[in-house]
Design a protein around this motif. Structure first.
Motif: not given
Ligand code: FES
Length: 129
Positions: A59-66, A75-82
């Motif tokens: 779970l991405c630490t930004h907003m929890g996307c996979p 890589i998180c495709r919700c807001h492109y965190s890596m």
């Molecule tokens: Fe992963 Fe925003 S939820 S970058």
């Protein structure tokens, strides 16, 4: 502070782990997706002969996307965190500012790989266990 008691959960056997092919599991409970991967390069906290097998919360630490494992990083495709899986899940691009929680691993004499803890808080939780 209260002590945390983590379960030891078998993830896979060494014989099943192939470089670059993630293995999905849940840890420390069924509602917490996680992923194990053999990076093919040494990693902080890596286990196995090449010290390159690591596991993280998925779970991405930004907003929890996979997060997805691709080309050596998460890589998180919700807001492109890596996140760098060789550097304890360090975020290096995008909106996430917290490390992806690493899941320390242990290998027993039969080559069974166990998840044994979580370093850092899983997204969306006030405590991991
Ligand atoms: Fe992963 Fe925003 S939820 S970058």
């Amino acid at each position: 502070a209260p002590s945390l008691t983590y379960p030891a959960v078998k993830v896979a056997n060494l014989s099943q782990v192939k470089t670059g092919e993630p293995i999905f599991f849940n840890y420390p409970d069924a509602s917490s997706p996680a992923v194990l991967v053999k990076l093919g390069r040494p990693a902080i906290g890596g286990v196995g002969r090449e010290r390159d097998i690591v596991a993280f919360s998925a779970l991405c630490t930004h907003m929890g996307c996979p997060v997805q494992y691709e080309e050596g990083r998460f890589i998180c495709r919700c807001h492109y965190s890596m996140f760098d899986p060789a550097k304890a899940g360090q975020p290096y691009q995008g909106l996430a500012s917290s490390w992806l929680p690493q899941i320390p691993l242990r290998i027993d004499g039969k080559g069974d790989i166990y998840a044994v803890a979580v370093a850092g808080l899983i997204w969306g939780r006030v405590k991991n266990v």
